[in-house]
Design a protein around this motif. Structure first.
Motif, PDB file in Angstrom:
ATOM      1  N   THR A 236       0.835  -1.207   0.000  1.00  0.00           N
ATOM      2  CA  THR A 236       0.000   0.000   0.000  1.00  0.00           C
ATOM      3  C   THR A 236       0.866   1.252   0.000  1.00  0.00           C
ATOM      4  O   THR A 236       0.588   2.216  -0.719  1.00  0.00           O
ATOM      5  N   LEU A 240       1.013   4.122  -2.731  1.00  0.00           N
ATOM      6  CA  LEU A 240       0.757   5.485  -2.278  1.00  0.00           C
ATOM      7  C   LEU A 240       1.843   6.443  -2.748  1.00  0.00           C
ATOM      8  O   LEU A 240       1.567   7.559  -3.213  1.00  0.00           O
ATOM      9  N   GLY A 252       5.703   7.240   0.943  1.00  0.00           N
ATOM     10  CA  GLY A 252       4.406   6.599   1.117  1.00  0.00           C
ATOM     11  C   GLY A 252       4.317   5.830   2.422  1.00  0.00           C
ATOM     12  O   GLY A 252       3.270   5.830   3.085  1.00  0.00           O
ATOM     13  N   LEU A 289      -7.109   4.390   2.880  1.00  0.00           N
ATOM     14  CA  LEU A 289      -6.196   5.351   2.259  1.00  0.00           C
ATOM     15  C   LEU A 289      -5.770   4.866   0.878  1.00  0.00           C
ATOM     16  O   LEU A 289      -5.694   5.657  -0.073  1.00  0.00           O
ATOM     17  N   LEU A 290      -5.498   3.569   0.747  1.00  0.00           N
ATOM     18  CA  LEU A 290      -5.125   3.020  -0.558  1.00  0.00           C
ATOM     19  C   LEU A 290      -6.245   3.214  -1.577  1.00  0.00           C
ATOM     20  O   LEU A 290      -5.997   3.631  -2.721  1.00  0.00           O
ATOM     21  N   LEU A 292      -8.577   5.494  -1.591  1.00  0.00           N
ATOM     22  CA  LEU A 292      -8.690   6.913  -1.937  1.00  0.00           C
ATOM     23  C   LEU A 292      -7.600   7.334  -2.918  1.00  0.00           C
ATOM     24  O   LEU A 292      -7.853   8.097  -3.861  1.00  0.00           O
ATOM     25  N   VAL A 293      -6.379   6.827  -2.709  1.00  0.00           N
ATOM     26  CA  VAL A 293      -5.292   7.160  -3.620  1.00  0.00           C
ATOM     27  C   VAL A 293      -5.572   6.602  -5.015  1.00  0.00           C
ATOM     28  O   VAL A 293      -5.383   7.286  -6.028  1.00  0.00           O
ATOM     29  N   LEU A 294      -6.043   5.368  -5.078  1.00  0.00           N
ATOM     30  CA  LEU A 294      -6.338   4.762  -6.375  1.00  0.00           C
ATOM     31  C   LEU A 294      -7.473   5.487  -7.093  1.00  0.00           C
ATOM     32  O   LEU A 294      -7.503   5.551  -8.328  1.00  0.00           O
ATOM     33  N   ARG A 297      -5.710   9.691  -7.214  1.00  0.00           N
ATOM     34  CA  ARG A 297      -4.354   9.885  -7.762  1.00  0.00           C
ATOM     35  C   ARG A 297      -3.718   8.513  -7.955  1.00  0.00           C
ATOM     36  O   ARG A 297      -2.819   8.105  -7.197  1.00  0.00           O
ATOM     37  N   PRO A 298      -4.162   7.772  -8.948  1.00  0.00           N
ATOM     38  CA  PRO A 298      -3.684   6.391  -9.122  1.00  0.00           C
ATOM     39  C   PRO A 298      -2.193   6.280  -9.400  1.00  0.00           C
ATOM     40  O   PRO A 298      -1.609   5.215  -9.200  1.00  0.00           O
ATOM     41  N   GLY A 300       0.054   7.740  -7.721  1.00  0.00           N
ATOM     42  CA  GLY A 300       0.774   7.896  -6.457  1.00  0.00           C
ATOM     43  C   GLY A 300       1.201   9.330  -6.199  1.00  0.00           C
ATOM     44  O   GLY A 300       1.044  10.208  -7.049  1.00  0.00           O
ATOM     45  N   LEU A 301       1.760   9.562  -5.017  1.00  0.00           N
ATOM     46  CA  LEU A 301       2.126  10.920  -4.619  1.00  0.00           C
ATOM     47  C   LEU A 301       3.215  11.501  -5.503  1.00  0.00           C
ATOM     48  O   LEU A 301       3.158  12.671  -5.892  1.00  0.00           O
TER      49      LEU A 301
END
Length: 310
Positions: A236, A240, A252, A289-290, A292-294, A297-298, A300-301
């Motif tokens: 994850t 992230l 991440g 959190l994973l 939401l990121v996918l 913002r797939p 990643g940061l």
């Protein structure tokens, strides 16, 4: 709010451990496009390699200040041997196969490693005590730090600095970047891609071994199932930060550790959400959190791979 410094330190420590393991995921994926779900067990094997040195090689009563470097070497050797063996005999024959084949193999290897360690250490079916460093705890800036945590505070930035230097400044590191960008062209330019892939697995295993020793020092115990959930959280963290980005993996991990710690500490104080703030919900918040990121913002940061920027 008086507990905030302590919770931030706890999150930073937990996230650093996630980041050390996530580096292995992201390095392997960045080079061979493989999600090595057995990497959590590499972390676990490192912890048991360290305790094997302590129980069967070192004399009784050896000070942990002397034992710890030798235990760390034992952890690295155990993790690297397992990782290299997995790459050579489990993953390399499937390199040209459909992606589902190595994924299933990784899951099977994860279960096999768990059972192998359980067979060698039947007492690890529950919990096996891990030796601790004498002294402490220490109070810094309103936060209490246990002696075992100092190892992680020191090891995580050193590991990251070493990896940054290795990837950006050494010939092998440049070969890793070239292989990640285009393995076929890299091979035509004289890069031994098989050797590069083995080195990526070995480096990831070294960092996982450091994380395994850090986990034993932090929690005072290890067991044969310790790598499964932590491996999923490390994956994850890699997603992230941006899968394939080695710096993103550490970032991440830290973000995930802080979010997980703060969520379990403070959500219980919100009216109507008190049942969601217990430690048993820590994994739930990590995977929320994973998701939401996918969703938002797939990539990643940090987005693209380090190799793409080099």
């Amino acid at each position: 709010m008086n507990e905030l410094p302590q919770q931030l330190v706890n999150g930073l420590l937990l996230g650093s451990m996630y980041g050390l393991v996530a580096i292995g995921y992201t390095m392997v994926y960045g080079i061979v496009q493989l999600i090595n779900f057995a990497h959590g067990e590499i972390f676990m094997v490192g912890a048991f390699g360290a305790i094997t040195v302590h129980l069967y090689i070192l004399p009784d009563g050896t000070s942990m200040w002397i034992a710890l470097p030798l235990m760390l070497i034992g952890a690295m050797i155990a993790s690297v041997l397992v990782a290299i063996g997995a790459e050579r005999f489990a993953y390399r024959p499937l390199r040209g196969a459909p992606r589902l084949a190595p994924l299933i193999t990784a899951i099977g290897l994860s279960l096999a490693l768990q059972q192998a360690v359980w067979a060698f250490y039947p007492e690890a079916k529950s919990k096996l005590a891990f030796p601790q460093i004498e002294g402490g705890p220490f109070s810094i800036g309103g936060a209490t730090i246990q002696t075992g945590d100092i190892f992680l505070i020191v090891a995580a930035p050193i590991s990251m600095a070493f990896l940054a230097y290795f990837v950006m400044k050494t010939r092998t590191g440049r070969g890793m970047q070239a292989t990640a960008q285009d393995p076929d062209t890299a091979k035509l330019m004289g890069v031994n891609t098989d050797r590069i892939i083995v080195i990526a697995f070995a480096l990831g295993a070294v960092f996982a071994a450091v994380g395994g020793v850090a986990s034993g020092l932090k929690y005072g115990q290890i067991d044969f199932k310790m790598g499964f959930i932590l491996g999923l959280k490390a994956f994850t963290a890699a997603v992230l930060g941006g899968i394939g980005n080695i710096y993103g993996a550490m970032i991440g991990g830290v973000v995930l550790g802080v979010v997980e710690t703060l969520a379990t500490a403070y959500i219980a104080d919100i009216p109507g959400l008190d049942q969601f703030g217990s430690q048993s919900w820590a994994e739930v918040w990590a995977f929320i959190l994973l998701i939401l990121v996918l969703l938002f913002r797939p990539q990643g940061l940090l987005g693209e791979r380090v190799a793409d920027r080099a």
